[in-house]
Design an enzyme around this catalytic site. Structure first.
Site, PDB file in Angstrom:
ATOM      1  CE  LYS A 126      -4.449  -1.580   1.435  1.00 16.13           C
ATOM      2  NZ  LYS A 126      -5.623  -1.470   2.272  1.00 16.13           N
ATOM      3  CE  LYS A 147      -6.329  -6.402  -1.221  1.00 14.85           C
ATOM      4  NZ  LYS A 147      -7.429  -6.338  -0.307  1.00 14.85           N
ATOM      5  CE  LYS A 174     -13.638  -1.664   0.675  1.00 14.22           C
ATOM      6  NZ  LYS A 174     -12.427  -1.638   1.501  1.00 14.22           N
TER       7      LYS A 174
HETATM    8  N1  AQP Z   1      -9.747  -8.950  -3.777  1.00 12.03           N
HETATM    9  C1  AQP Z   1     -10.173  -9.533  -2.675  1.00 12.03           C
HETATM   10  N2  AQP Z   1     -10.459 -10.857  -2.678  1.00 12.03           N
HETATM   11  C2  AQP Z   1     -10.921 -11.465  -1.556  1.00 12.03           C
HETATM   12  N3  AQP Z   1     -11.121 -10.820  -0.391  1.00 12.03           N
HETATM   13  C3  AQP Z   1     -10.846  -9.510  -0.352  1.00 12.03           C
HETATM   14  N4  AQP Z   1     -10.934  -8.601   0.628  1.00 12.03           N
HETATM   15  C4  AQP Z   1     -10.536  -7.397   0.163  1.00 12.03           C
HETATM   16  N5  AQP Z   1     -10.198  -7.495  -1.129  1.00 12.03           N
HETATM   17  C5  AQP Z   1     -10.359  -8.792  -1.474  1.00 12.03           C
HETATM   18  C6  AQP Z   1     -11.410  -8.884   1.983  1.00 12.03           C
HETATM   19  O1  AQP Z   1     -12.416  -7.935   2.285  1.00 12.03           O
HETATM   20  C7  AQP Z   1     -12.374  -7.664   3.685  1.00 12.03           C
HETATM   21  C8  AQP Z   1     -12.463  -6.193   3.927  1.00 12.03           C
HETATM   22  O2  AQP Z   1     -11.355  -5.562   3.385  1.00 12.03           O
HETATM   23  P1  AQP Z   1     -10.950  -4.115   3.846  1.00 12.03           P
HETATM   24  O3  AQP Z   1     -11.931  -3.155   3.341  1.00 12.03           O
HETATM   25  O4  AQP Z   1     -10.788  -4.088   5.313  1.00 12.03           O
HETATM   26  O5  AQP Z   1      -9.529  -3.843   3.275  1.00 12.03           O
HETATM   27  P2  AQP Z   1      -8.758  -4.373   2.050  1.00 12.03           P
HETATM   28  O6  AQP Z   1      -8.419  -5.803   2.230  1.00 12.03           O
HETATM   29  O7  AQP Z   1      -7.611  -3.427   1.855  1.00 12.03           O
HETATM   30  O8  AQP Z   1      -9.816  -4.228   0.876  1.00 12.03           O
HETATM   31  P3  AQP Z   1      -9.740  -3.353  -0.407  1.00 12.03           P
HETATM   32  O9  AQP Z   1     -11.022  -3.531  -1.142  1.00 12.03           O
HETATM   33  O10 AQP Z   1      -8.480  -3.634  -1.146  1.00 12.03           O
HETATM   34  O11 AQP Z   1      -9.726  -1.890   0.191  1.00 12.03           O
HETATM   35  P4  AQP Z   1      -8.719  -0.731  -0.099  1.00 12.03           P
HETATM   36  O12 AQP Z   1      -8.775  -0.522  -1.561  1.00 12.03           O
HETATM   37  O13 AQP Z   1      -9.239   0.424   0.681  1.00 12.03           O
HETATM   38  O14 AQP Z   1      -7.380  -1.174   0.378  1.00 12.03           O
HETATM   39  C9  AQP Z   1     -11.112  -8.295   4.242  1.00 12.03           C
HETATM   40  O15 AQP Z   1     -11.474  -9.465   4.948  1.00 12.03           O
HETATM   41  C10 AQP Z   1     -10.322  -8.640   3.008  1.00 12.03           C
HETATM   42  O16 AQP Z   1      -9.559  -9.810   3.197  1.00 12.03           O
END
Ligand code: AQP
Length: 333
Positions: A111, A194, A197
């Site tokens: 990140k 991955k 969002k």
């Molecule tokens: N691509 C993914 N595949 C499977 N699981 C995923 N998770 C996130 N992306 C994937 C799971 O969603 C939960 C919540 O995630 P989060 O919002 O706490 O943070 P993150 O993992 O950083 O998700 P994002 O969508 O990638 O958010 P941003 O873009 O803000 O960093 C977690 O259980 C995660 O494993």
């Protein structure tokens, strides 16, 4: 009975990755366990959020979680910043975790990107706050996507060190629950990254509020290769984008990727993408409709979140008091 905790950042509209890797697995848990699901806004601000956007995204996230099947009658759904005990225990854990442990966290490296010096200090200590989110409830079961495994190991290291340093058995061991065939959904534009969002490219992901046309367009534009669909998973080695689309169809239709391959062996991605679009639209359009309906009444959403925070605090505050007592803090009388 196990206590379940999981969180999601209001850093954008939840994606198909969040849904398949996390949210969808939360729904049955609320039937069997005492479950807390938290919209983790304190985590979201580790990367800058426009204030008006954060407000909107927090309500959108609440609406999405309810639309996916979480029920305020069956689980505790709340916003992290409404329960100050998270931040307080997070600070205490900043003083327990070692720098060497944080240095090994791969999510920080991903990140922060190339310019690590410009990353916020919050992003660096993010895993300590995540440990606090879970342990402030003494939760033992944490359903997350595969990418969070390392953070949960760190949370266990923190719990163990705290118990050892203060000579207590206060914190339990946490068990990660990595569920589902699509534990990691990848970007539609780059099969090695991955789906996120907050990815700058909207074409890289399916958002839970995308309409049917947007879903169709994104799947049509999703990167693939010129080879036909093989008969076995091993033959998808080195074909990250193809593997991802097969995994998504398997997850959304509740089957194994092997079965998807068997059914589509020899086809090109043109016809496969049509089948995938149809399956996604059938699954996601009722969620989107319910999400939009809930967002028409923000007052009711806010009230549900407030009730959730009250229930969460009733569990967290006595545990935080126990922590402070173990550490020798003077109690406020
Ligand atoms: N691509 C993914 N595949 C499977 N699981 C995923 N998770 C996130 N992306 C994937 C799971 O969603 C939960 C919540 O995630 P989060 O919002 O706490 O943070 P993150 O993992 O950083 O998700 P994002 O969508 O990638 O958010 P941003 O873009 O803000 O960093 C977690 O259980 C995660 O494993």
């Amino acid at each position: 009975m196990q206590r379940v905790f999981s969180g999601i950042q209001p850093s954008g509209v939840p994606t198909l990755g969040n849904y398949l890797g996390a949210i969808r697995n939360w729904v049955p848990m609320q039937e069997q366990h005492e479950s807390l699901f938290c919209i983790v806004d304190l985590h979201a601000i580790t990367q800058f959020q426009e204030p008006a956007q954060l407000l909107l995204q927090t309500r959108e996230m609440a609406a999405a979680l309810l639309a996916c099947g979480l029920s305020p009658e069956k689980c505790i759904l709340f916003v992290q910043s409404h329960v100050p005990a998270h931040a307080e225990l997070g600070w205490i854990f900043n003083c327990v975790a070692r720098l060497g442990w944080l240095n090994r966290m791969t999510q920080f490296k991903d990140k922060a990107g190339k310019d690590r010096e410009a990353a916020s200090a919050g992003l660096y200590v993010y895993p300590n706050l995540m440990a606090a989110d879970i342990l402030v409830y003494k939760a033992t079961s944490v359903p997350v996507g595969d990418d969070q495994r390392q953070h949960l190991e760190l949370a266990n290291d923190i719990a163990e060190k705290f118990n050892h340093d203060y000579g207590v058995k206060l914190f339990p061991r946490i068990e990660p629950h990595i569920l589902g065939v699509a534990a990691r959904v990848m970007s539609l534009r780059d099969g090695t990254k991955k789906m996120s969002k907050s990815d700058p490219s909207d074409q890289s992901r399916i958002n839970l509020n995308d309409d049917n046309d947007a879903i169709a367009l994104k799947i049509r534009r999703a990167r693939t290769d010129a080879e036909p669909i093989p008969g076995h998973m091993l033959q998808l080695e080195g074909r990250a984008e193809a593997r991802n689309l097969v995994g998504i169809l398997a997850a959304i239709t509740n089957t194994m990727p092997e079965n998807v391959l068997r059914e589509h062996e020899g086809q090109g991605f043109g016809s496969f993408k049509e089948v995938l679009t149809e399956a996604l639209v059938a699954h996601l359009s009722p969620i989107r409709a319910e999400m939009l309906r809930l967002l028409e009444d923000p007052g009711s959403l806010d009230a549900a979140l407030r009730r959730g925070a009250e229930k969460a605090e009733a569990i967290a505050n006595p545990i935080l008091a126990e922590v402070k007592q173990a550490m020798g803090f003077l109690a406020r009388r």
